[in-house]
Write a protein that holds these residues in place. Structure first.
Motif, mmCIF file in Angstrom:
data_model
loop_
_atom_site.group_PDB
_atom_site.id
_atom_site.type_symbol
_atom_site.label_atom_id
_atom_site.label_comp_id
_atom_site.label_asym_id
_atom_site.label_seq_id
_atom_site.Cartn_x
_atom_site.Cartn_y
_atom_site.Cartn_z
ATOM 1 N N LEU A 1 0.828 -1.205 0.000
ATOM 2 C CA LEU A 1 0.000 0.000 0.000
ATOM 3 C C LEU A 1 0.862 1.255 0.000
ATOM 4 O O LEU A 1 0.521 2.258 -0.639
ATOM 5 C CB LEU A 1 -0.945 -0.001 1.202
ATOM 6 N N GLN A 2 1.986 1.206 0.717
ATOM 7 C CA GLN A 2 2.903 2.337 0.686
ATOM 8 C C GLN A 2 3.462 2.548 -0.721
ATOM 9 O O GLN A 2 3.569 3.679 -1.190
ATOM 10 C CB GLN A 2 4.049 2.108 1.675
ATOM 11 N N GLN A 3 3.822 1.458 -1.381
ATOM 12 C CA GLN A 3 4.341 1.555 -2.745
ATOM 13 C C GLN A 3 3.332 2.199 -3.682
ATOM 14 O O GLN A 3 3.699 2.883 -4.638
ATOM 15 C CB GLN A 3 4.699 0.152 -3.258
ATOM 16 N N ALA A 4 2.043 1.971 -3.394
ATOM 17 C CA ALA A 4 0.984 2.535 -4.238
ATOM 18 C C ALA A 4 0.651 3.969 -3.863
ATOM 19 O O ALA A 4 -0.235 4.576 -4.481
ATOM 20 C CB ALA A 4 -0.272 1.672 -4.142
ATOM 21 N N GLY A 5 1.325 4.519 -2.845
ATOM 22 C CA GLY A 5 1.155 5.927 -2.510
ATOM 23 C C GLY A 5 0.312 6.226 -1.294
ATOM 24 O O GLY A 5 0.148 7.402 -0.934
ATOM 25 N N ALA A 6 -0.245 5.206 -0.638
ATOM 26 C CA ALA A 6 -1.104 5.448 0.526
ATOM 27 C C ALA A 6 -0.275 5.810 1.753
ATOM 28 O O ALA A 6 0.874 5.378 1.904
ATOM 29 C CB ALA A 6 -1.943 4.205 0.824
ATOM 30 N N THR A 7 -0.876 6.602 2.639
ATOM 31 C CA THR A 7 -0.341 6.785 3.982
ATOM 32 C C THR A 7 -0.880 5.637 4.829
ATOM 33 O O THR A 7 -2.094 5.486 4.966
ATOM 34 C CB THR A 7 -0.793 8.127 4.583
ATOM 35 N N VAL A 8 0.015 4.823 5.358
ATOM 36 C CA VAL A 8 -0.403 3.602 6.043
ATOM 37 C C VAL A 8 -0.121 3.709 7.532
ATOM 38 O O VAL A 8 1.018 3.951 7.955
ATOM 39 C CB VAL A 8 0.312 2.360 5.468
ATOM 40 N N ILE A 9 -1.167 3.542 8.315
ATOM 41 C CA ILE A 9 -1.067 3.473 9.773
ATOM 42 C C ILE A 9 -1.060 1.989 10.155
ATOM 43 O O ILE A 9 -1.848 1.209 9.617
ATOM 44 C CB ILE A 9 -2.274 4.152 10.448
ATOM 45 N N VAL A 10 -0.183 1.632 11.066
ATOM 46 C CA VAL A 10 -0.071 0.230 11.470
ATOM 47 C C VAL A 10 -0.358 0.110 12.957
ATOM 48 O O VAL A 10 0.071 0.952 13.761
ATOM 49 C CB VAL A 10 1.342 -0.315 11.165
ATOM 50 N N THR A 11 -1.093 -0.921 13.309
ATOM 51 C CA THR A 11 -1.291 -1.209 14.720
ATOM 52 C C THR A 11 -0.958 -2.667 14.995
ATOM 53 O O THR A 11 -1.262 -3.551 14.198
ATOM 54 C CB THR A 11 -2.725 -0.881 15.174
ATOM 55 N N ALA A 12 -0.282 -2.878 16.105
ATOM 56 C CA ALA A 12 0.076 -4.220 16.575
ATOM 57 C C ALA A 12 0.456 -4.062 18.042
ATOM 58 O O ALA A 12 0.513 -2.944 18.576
ATOM 59 C CB ALA A 12 1.230 -4.807 15.768
ATOM 60 N N ARG A 13 0.710 -5.184 18.702
ATOM 61 C CA ARG A 13 1.039 -5.094 20.123
ATOM 62 C C ARG A 13 2.431 -4.542 20.367
ATOM 63 O O ARG A 13 2.660 -3.810 21.332
ATOM 64 C CB ARG A 13 0.897 -6.477 20.769
ATOM 65 N N ASN A 14 3.384 -4.873 19.487
ATOM 66 C CA ASN A 14 4.765 -4.456 19.689
ATOM 67 C C ASN A 14 5.241 -3.607 18.522
ATOM 68 O O ASN A 14 5.028 -3.955 17.359
ATOM 69 C CB ASN A 14 5.674 -5.686 19.827
ATOM 70 N N GLN A 15 5.886 -2.486 18.855
ATOM 71 C CA GLN A 15 6.322 -1.549 17.824
ATOM 72 C C GLN A 15 7.599 -2.035 17.158
ATOM 73 O O GLN A 15 8.585 -2.348 17.814
ATOM 74 C CB GLN A 15 6.546 -0.160 18.415
ATOM 75 N N PRO A 16 7.615 -2.091 15.830
ATOM 76 C CA PRO A 16 8.819 -2.488 15.104
ATOM 77 C C PRO A 16 9.678 -1.273 14.783
ATOM 78 O O PRO A 16 9.290 -0.142 15.060
ATOM 79 C CB PRO A 16 8.236 -3.074 13.812
ATOM 80 N N GLU A 17 10.827 -1.525 14.163
ATOM 81 C CA GLU A 17 11.624 -0.435 13.624
ATOM 82 C C GLU A 17 11.050 -0.111 12.248
ATOM 83 O O GLU A 17 11.214 -0.860 11.302
ATOM 84 C CB GLU A 17 13.096 -0.846 13.517
ATOM 85 N N ALA A 18 10.354 0.999 12.153
ATOM 86 C CA ALA A 18 9.704 1.345 10.892
ATOM 87 C C ALA A 18 9.475 2.842 10.821
ATOM 88 O O ALA A 18 9.546 3.557 11.826
ATOM 89 C CB ALA A 18 8.377 0.602 10.763
ATOM 90 N N THR A 19 9.195 3.305 9.612
ATOM 91 C CA THR A 19 9.015 4.739 9.406
ATOM 92 C C THR A 19 7.549 5.131 9.292
ATOM 93 O O THR A 19 7.241 6.310 9.205
ATOM 94 C CB THR A 19 9.732 5.170 8.113
ATOM 95 N N TYR A 20 6.640 4.183 9.291
ATOM 96 C CA TYR A 20 5.226 4.502 9.144
ATOM 97 C C TYR A 20 4.603 4.854 10.489
ATOM 98 O O TYR A 20 5.133 4.506 11.554
ATOM 99 C CB TYR A 20 4.469 3.337 8.503
ATOM 100 N N PRO A 21 3.466 5.555 10.493
ATOM 101 C CA PRO A 21 2.746 5.842 11.742
ATOM 102 C C PRO A 21 2.348 4.528 12.421
ATOM 103 O O PRO A 21 1.814 3.626 11.764
ATOM 104 C CB PRO A 21 1.522 6.616 11.276
ATOM 105 N N PHE A 22 2.599 4.441 13.713
ATOM 106 C CA PHE A 22 2.343 3.191 14.440
ATOM 107 C C PHE A 22 1.570 3.474 15.724
ATOM 108 O O PHE A 22 1.860 4.442 16.430
ATOM 109 C CB PHE A 22 3.655 2.479 14.777
ATOM 110 N N ILE A 23 0.593 2.603 16.003
ATOM 111 C CA ILE A 23 -0.177 2.686 17.244
ATOM 112 C C ILE A 23 -0.060 1.339 17.955
ATOM 113 O O ILE A 23 -0.527 0.322 17.434
ATOM 114 C CB ILE A 23 -1.667 2.994 16.981
ATOM 115 N N ALA A 24 0.561 1.341 19.124
ATOM 116 C CA ALA A 24 0.673 0.102 19.892
ATOM 117 C C ALA A 24 -0.684 -0.216 20.518
ATOM 118 O O ALA A 24 -1.260 0.604 21.221
ATOM 119 C CB ALA A 24 1.736 0.245 20.979
ATOM 120 N N ALA A 25 -1.192 -1.416 20.240
ATOM 121 C CA ALA A 25 -2.513 -1.772 20.765
ATOM 122 C C ALA A 25 -2.710 -3.278 20.700
ATOM 123 O O ALA A 25 -2.214 -3.950 19.800
ATOM 124 C CB ALA A 25 -3.613 -1.081 19.965
#
Length: 262
Positions: free
Chosen positions: A33-57
């Protein structure tokens, strides 16, 4: 089998949320989705090393679902694509007698109710916009349960399929598309751990365990598991304008595993 993918701008300006987006299919979907140009928000229990917006949940908890929805509304103001990828099959194998009420409740919370709650929290934004796509990631296990290892997981995913169809029918004339994707065997970290665990218990190699799994599900004509990127490419197509007439269906991507005409 890796596939080359390039940015194409089809999703420029779109806001997407991917649950369970740090590993496996979810991670591959985020990248596509990022490759296609979208702004991608990610949620998971543990935060990875990444540049996208992340919500720990932990989305099996209602209060964490509310937290995610609040962040999306306040920081982004809209949501165009929701990929409900969160799911897990971490319950004891061995059949009905090994599964307690707690196991069943956990299976339903993770594989069904997390999606139900997040849809309920974010779908109003899509209805206000009169546009949006929701994808529920199910599993071929929902239609082909293996009593030895996927009983609770399969039942929860089957319920997700039914809910997804009902929701799609409700909102189809309001500009929102709802689809279910049922992957077959994917070469993910979770699948590797599953095979290693069962191989150790059976005192056989992982390769032998993989062969037994293929036999147990009736074989995979294409002869291998899917790469997560292949499944992600399919999901990308479904959220793109090219799939604008698709809603309310459960789309199987399984290498030809299902032996019946559906």
């Amino acid at each position: 089998m890796k596939r080359e993918q390039t940015a194409d701008g089809v999703l420029n300006g779109k806001i997407a949320l991917v649950t369970g987006g740090t590993k496996g299919i979810g991670k591959a979907v985020v990248n596509r989705l990022q490759q296609a140009g979208a702004t991608v928000i990610v949620t998971a229990r543990n935060q990875p090393e990444a540049t996208y917006p992340f919500i720990a949940a932990d989305l099996s908890r209602p209060e964490d679902v509310n937290k995610v929805a609040t962040v999306v509304r306040e920081q982004f103001g809209r949501i165009d694509i929701l990929i409900n990828n969160m799911g897990a099959n971490t319950y004891p194998g061995g059949g009905f007698n090994t599964l307690t009420d707690e196991h069943w409740d956990q299976a339903l919370q993770v594989n069904l109710l997390s999606s139900v709650r997040l849809d309920r929290a974010l779908l109003p934004l899509m209805l206000e916009q009169k546009t949006g796509v929701i994808i529920h990631i199910s599993s071929t296990s929902s239609q082909f349960p293996i009593w030895e290892s996927t009983m609770a997981y399969s039942a929860a995913k089957s319920a997700l399929n039914t809910y997804s169809k009902a929701l799609a029918t409700e909102v189809a004339d309001k500009g929102v598309r709802v689809l279910t994707v049922s992957p077959g065997l994917n070469k993910t970290e979770a699948m590797t751990a599953f095979l290693e665990d069962y191989a150790n218990k059976a005192n056989i190699t992982v390769e032998e365990m993989s062969g037994k799994l293929f036999e147990r599900v009736g074989g995979v004509p294409i002869g291998r598991m899917a790469e997560p990127e292949e499944t992600a490419e399919f999901i990308y197509f479904l959220v793109s304008p090219a799939a604008s007439y698709l809603t309310g269906t459960n789309l199987i991507i399984d290498g030809g595993n299902f032996p019946v005409v559906k």
